[in-house]
Design a protein around this motif. Structure first.
Motif, PDB file in Angstrom:
ATOM      1  N   UNK A 156      77.162 108.755 -59.209  1.00  0.00           N
ATOM      2  CA  UNK A 156      75.830 108.766 -59.818  1.00  0.00           C
ATOM      3  C   UNK A 156      75.690 107.634 -60.831  1.00  0.00           C
ATOM      4  N   UNK A 157      76.747 107.329 -61.568  1.00  0.00           N
ATOM      5  CA  UNK A 157      76.723 106.224 -62.522  1.00  0.00           C
ATOM      6  C   UNK A 157      76.789 104.875 -61.808  1.00  0.00           C
ATOM      7  N   UNK A 158      77.581 104.814 -60.761  1.00  0.00           N
ATOM      8  CA  UNK A 158      77.799 103.560 -60.043  1.00  0.00           C
ATOM      9  C   UNK A 158      76.605 103.171 -59.182  1.00  0.00           C
ATOM     10  N   UNK A 159      75.831 104.131 -58.728  1.00  0.00           N
ATOM     11  CA  UNK A 159      74.718 103.892 -57.810  1.00  0.00           C
ATOM     12  C   UNK A 159      73.726 102.876 -58.387  1.00  0.00           C
ATOM     13  N   UNK A 160      73.424 102.992 -59.659  1.00  0.00           N
ATOM     14  CA  UNK A 160      72.486 102.071 -60.285  1.00  0.00           C
ATOM     15  C   UNK A 160      73.015 100.643 -60.254  1.00  0.00           C
ATOM     16  N   UNK A 161      74.296 100.474 -60.499  1.00  0.00           N
ATOM     17  CA  UNK A 161      74.918  99.144 -60.462  1.00  0.00           C
ATOM     18  C   UNK A 161      74.868  98.579 -59.046  1.00  0.00           C
ATOM     19  N   UNK A 162      75.136  99.417 -58.060  1.00  0.00           N
ATOM     20  CA  UNK A 162      75.095  98.991 -56.653  1.00  0.00           C
ATOM     21  C   UNK A 162      73.687  98.518 -56.298  1.00  0.00           C
ATOM     22  N   UNK A 163      72.673  99.259 -56.714  1.00  0.00           N
ATOM     23  CA  UNK A 163      71.282  98.876 -56.432  1.00  0.00           C
ATOM     24  C   UNK A 163      70.926  97.537 -57.081  1.00  0.00           C
ATOM     25  N   UNK A 164      71.343  97.322 -58.312  1.00  0.00           N
ATOM     26  CA  UNK A 164      71.049  96.065 -59.016  1.00  0.00           C
ATOM     27  C   UNK A 164      71.742  94.891 -58.338  1.00  0.00           C
ATOM     28  N   UNK A 165      72.999  95.082 -57.945  1.00  0.00           N
ATOM     29  CA  UNK A 165      73.717  93.998 -57.259  1.00  0.00           C
ATOM     30  C   UNK A 165      73.042  93.664 -55.930  1.00  0.00           C
ATOM     31  N   UNK A 166      72.573  94.669 -55.212  1.00  0.00           N
ATOM     32  CA  UNK A 166      71.877  94.431 -53.949  1.00  0.00           C
ATOM     33  C   UNK A 166      70.579  93.664 -54.190  1.00  0.00           C
ATOM     34  N   UNK A 167      69.865  94.007 -55.252  1.00  0.00           N
ATOM     35  CA  UNK A 167      68.620  93.304 -55.589  1.00  0.00           C
ATOM     36  C   UNK A 167      68.891  91.836 -55.896  1.00  0.00           C
ATOM     37  N   UNK A 168      70.071  91.541 -56.409  1.00  0.00           N
ATOM     38  CA  UNK A 168      70.428  90.165 -56.755  1.00  0.00           C
ATOM     39  C   UNK A 168      70.982  89.394 -55.562  1.00  0.00           C
ATOM     40  N   UNK A 169      70.965  90.026 -54.383  1.00  0.00           N
ATOM     41  CA  UNK A 169      71.346  89.317 -53.175  1.00  0.00           C
ATOM     42  C   UNK A 169      72.731  89.602 -52.637  1.00  0.00           C
ATOM     43  N   UNK A 170      73.473  90.475 -53.284  1.00  0.00           N
ATOM     44  CA  UNK A 170      74.803  90.819 -52.788  1.00  0.00           C
ATOM     45  C   UNK A 170      74.688  91.738 -51.571  1.00  0.00           C
ATOM     46  N   UNK A 171      75.600  91.574 -50.634  1.00  0.00           N
ATOM     47  CA  UNK A 171      75.692  92.491 -49.499  1.00  0.00           C
ATOM     48  C   UNK A 171      76.646  93.595 -49.923  1.00  0.00           C
ATOM     49  N   UNK A 172      76.177  94.829 -49.896  1.00  0.00           N
ATOM     50  CA  UNK A 172      76.983  95.949 -50.361  1.00  0.00           C
ATOM     51  C   UNK A 172      77.265  96.895 -49.202  1.00  0.00           C
ATOM     52  N   UNK A 173      78.539  97.209 -49.014  1.00  0.00           N
ATOM     53  CA  UNK A 173      78.977  98.187 -48.015  1.00  0.00           C
ATOM     54  C   UNK A 173      79.608  99.350 -48.761  1.00  0.00           C
ATOM     55  N   UNK A 174      79.048 100.545 -48.578  1.00  0.00           N
ATOM     56  CA  UNK A 174      79.585 101.755 -49.187  1.00  0.00           C
ATOM     57  C   UNK A 174      80.311 102.538 -48.101  1.00  0.00           C
ATOM     58  N   UNK A 175      81.571 102.851 -48.343  1.00  0.00           N
ATOM     59  CA  UNK A 175      82.378 103.628 -47.396  1.00  0.00           C
ATOM     60  C   UNK A 175      82.582 105.001 -48.031  1.00  0.00           C
ATOM     61  N   UNK A 176      82.129 106.052 -47.332  1.00  0.00           N
ATOM     62  CA  UNK A 176      82.168 107.398 -47.899  1.00  0.00           C
ATOM     63  C   UNK A 176      82.544 108.421 -46.825  1.00  0.00           C
ATOM     64  N   UNK A 177      83.053 109.567 -47.258  1.00  0.00           N
ATOM     65  CA  UNK A 177      83.321 110.628 -46.280  1.00  0.00           C
ATOM     66  C   UNK A 177      82.022 111.122 -45.657  1.00  0.00           C
ATOM     67  N   UNK A 178      82.106 111.633 -44.435  1.00  0.00           N
ATOM     68  CA  UNK A 178      80.887 112.088 -43.768  1.00  0.00           C
ATOM     69  C   UNK A 178      80.307 113.342 -44.416  1.00  0.00           C
ATOM     70  N   UNK A 179      81.093 114.058 -45.195  1.00  0.00           N
ATOM     71  CA  UNK A 179      80.620 115.231 -45.918  1.00  0.00           C
ATOM     72  C   UNK A 179      80.686 114.919 -47.412  1.00  0.00           C
ATOM     73  N   UNK A 180      79.524 114.804 -48.048  1.00  0.00           N
ATOM     74  CA  UNK A 180      79.455 114.543 -49.484  1.00  0.00           C
ATOM     75  C   UNK A 180      78.314 115.341 -50.085  1.00  0.00           C
ATOM     76  N   UNK A 181      78.335 115.446 -51.394  1.00  0.00           N
ATOM     77  CA  UNK A 181      77.235 116.141 -52.069  1.00  0.00           C
ATOM     78  C   UNK A 181      76.198 115.154 -52.591  1.00  0.00           C
ATOM     79  N   UNK A 182      76.636 113.973 -53.034  1.00  0.00           N
ATOM     80  CA  UNK A 182      75.726 113.046 -53.697  1.00  0.00           C
ATOM     81  C   UNK A 182      75.603 111.680 -53.043  1.00  0.00           C
TER      82      UNK A 182
END
Length: 68
Positions: free
Chosen positions: A17-43
Motif C-alpha cells: 500500500x505504501x509502495x503503490x504510490x511510488x510505483x505509480x509516480x515512477x510509471x508517470x515519469x516514463x519508467x516501465x514497471x513490472x510487478x510480480x505477485x502471487x495469484x492470490x493476494x488481498x491488496x
C-alpha cells in the motif's frame, strides 16, 4: 533522465500500500514497471500504470483471509 525498467516484487499488506504510490509516480515519469505477485493476494491488484505477472501459490483466498 532516460526512463528505465523496474521490477517490483511486493509483499501483500501495508508494504504494498505504501509502495503503490511510488510505483505509480515512477510509471508517470516514463519508467516501465513490472510487478510480480502471487495469484492470490488481498491488496495487490492490476493497474494501468504497470504490467502485472502472477505466479501460482498453494493456498486460496480463504486461507489467506484466515491467516490475516
Amino acid at each position: 533522465a532516460a526512463a528505465g525498467r523496474l521490477l517490483v516484487v511486493p509483499v501483500d499488506g501495508s508494504h504494498w500500500l505504501s509502495m503503490r504510490e511510488v510505483v505509480d509516480i515512477l510509471a508517470q515519469k516514463g519508467h516501465e514497471v513490472l510487478v510480480v505477485a502471487p495469484e492470490v493476494t488481498m491488496h495487490i491488484k492490476p493497474a494501468k500504470s504497470f504490467l502485472m505477472k502472477t505466479y501460482p501459490v498453494p493456498y486460496t483466498k480463504e486461507d489467506l483471509k484466515k491467516e490475516f
